[in-house]
Design a protein around this motif. Structure first.
Motif, PDB file in Angstrom:
ATOM      1  N   ILE A 149      34.176  61.153  40.494  1.00  0.00           N
ATOM      2  CA  ILE A 149      33.589  62.175  41.350  1.00  0.00           C
ATOM      3  C   ILE A 149      34.470  63.425  41.316  1.00  0.00           C
ATOM      4  N   GLU A 164      33.393  54.983  39.256  1.00  0.00           N
ATOM      5  CA  GLU A 164      32.676  56.257  39.206  1.00  0.00           C
ATOM      6  C   GLU A 164      33.665  57.413  39.273  1.00  0.00           C
ATOM      7  N   LEU A 215      33.409  55.844  30.865  1.00  0.00           N
ATOM      8  CA  LEU A 215      32.890  56.973  31.633  1.00  0.00           C
ATOM      9  C   LEU A 215      33.075  58.270  30.843  1.00  0.00           C
ATOM     10  N   SER A 254      31.738  48.828  40.780  1.00  0.00           N
ATOM     11  CA  SER A 254      31.375  50.051  40.076  1.00  0.00           C
ATOM     12  C   SER A 254      32.578  50.983  40.017  1.00  0.00           C
ATOM     13  N   ASN A 300      29.049  56.457  35.830  1.00  0.00           N
ATOM     14  CA  ASN A 300      29.279  55.216  36.543  1.00  0.00           C
ATOM     15  C   ASN A 300      29.326  54.065  35.548  1.00  0.00           C
ATOM     16  N   GLN A 301      30.324  53.210  35.681  1.00  0.00           N
ATOM     17  CA  GLN A 301      30.427  52.009  34.862  1.00  0.00           C
ATOM     18  C   GLN A 301      30.408  50.805  35.799  1.00  0.00           C
ATOM     19  N   SER A 302      29.537  49.835  35.501  1.00  0.00           N
ATOM     20  CA  SER A 302      29.356  48.691  36.394  1.00  0.00           C
ATOM     21  C   SER A 302      29.879  47.415  35.753  1.00  0.00           C
ATOM     22  N   SER A 320      39.517  55.170  46.322  1.00  0.00           N
ATOM     23  CA  SER A 320      39.600  56.124  45.220  1.00  0.00           C
ATOM     24  C   SER A 320      41.040  56.370  44.805  1.00  0.00           C
TER      25      SER A 320
END
Length: 257
Positions: A40, A38, A257, A36, A2-4, A200
């Motif tokens: 998945i 992320e 990430l 964020s 995760n990158q915020s 997404s």
């Protein structure tokens, strides 16, 4: 993984904007936008972008143009930046490095398809999403190039199918309760309002923990937001050019990430 990102407001016209909206400069500076990114794995490999917007007062919430999410609105739509818009810019090199500038990408000028040369080192993608479900993904070969409006759509590797997004949630939350509404006006004015959207993008995995979208290796990512309050537009990003320019890659963070 995760990158915020914490987005801040562009301050070039903040004094005028605050006056138009009837709030203090501090109130605009206290608008909180967190994004964020992320990766998945299920149900398929995806990059998920989640936008959380918090307004510090009901005065701002009452003026925010934030559309209710509707399934019927989910479609590719141009010119979304003219409304409240959740944006993200993604840049990187082509996956197959042997194709330096020989590959063509398909672009549309609304009337006919034509080919434009691919420039490996400067290509990037722009994602636009409206809170109501509309979206658009565009492909640029270099800074604002091709210079057509609307921009050239991003296509999947087959060259004919436009890339789309998938919506994950569409919450409009507010901490403004009945109790606070019945209490003092000051309490209601100071109560924050919260909004959230998440969508997404399909991606592919490369060796060495690298990822690609539409045959482009993801190397930089720049989430940003335009919030419209009536006829006043405010710009938010992790870093700003002066004047604000989301396309300026000098301010884009590295994808980590």
């Amino acid at each position: 993984m995760n990158q915020s990102f914490n987005l801040s407001i562009a301050t070039e016209t903040i004094a005028k904007d605050a006056q138009q909206l009837g709030v203090s400069i501090e109130a605009l500076e206290n608008i909180s936008i967190k994004v964020s990114a992320e990766i998945i794995q299920q149900p398929a490999l995806q990059l998920v972008l989640t936008y959380e917007v918090t307004l510090p007062s009901q005065i701002l919430a009452n003026q925010l143009n934030w559309s209710t999410w509707q399934q019927t609105q989910v479609n590719f739509t141009d010119y979304l930046w003219e409304e409240t818009c959740l944006e993200c810019f993604i840049a990187g090199s082509e996956v197959d490095g042997s194709k330096t500038d020989a590959e063509d990408i398909v672009a549309s000028d609304q009337t006919e398809l034509h080919k434009i040369p691919f420039q490996q080192a400067t290509a990037y993608i722009e994602i636009n999403a409206n809170p109501d479900g509309r979206y658009a993904l565009y492909q640029f070969v270099s800074y604002r190039n091709p210079a057509v409006l609307p921009p050239a759509p991003l296509y999947e590797t087959d060259g004919t199918t436009r890339v789309s997004i998938g919506w994950n949630n569409h919450k409009d939350l507010t901490s403004l309760t009945v109790a606070s509404l019945l209490s003092s006006t000051l309490t209601a004015v100071q109560t924050p309002a919260h909004y959230e959207r998440s969508f997404s993008l399909p991606i592919t995995q490369l060796p060495n923990q690298q990822y690609a979208i539409a045959n482009m290796r993801i190397e930089q990512i720049h989430p940003c937001v335009i919030l419209w309050f009536g006829k006043t537009d405010l710009y938010f990003a992790s870093g700003h050019a002066f004047p604000p320019d989301f396309h300026n890659r000098d301010y884009w963070p590295k994808f980590e990430l």
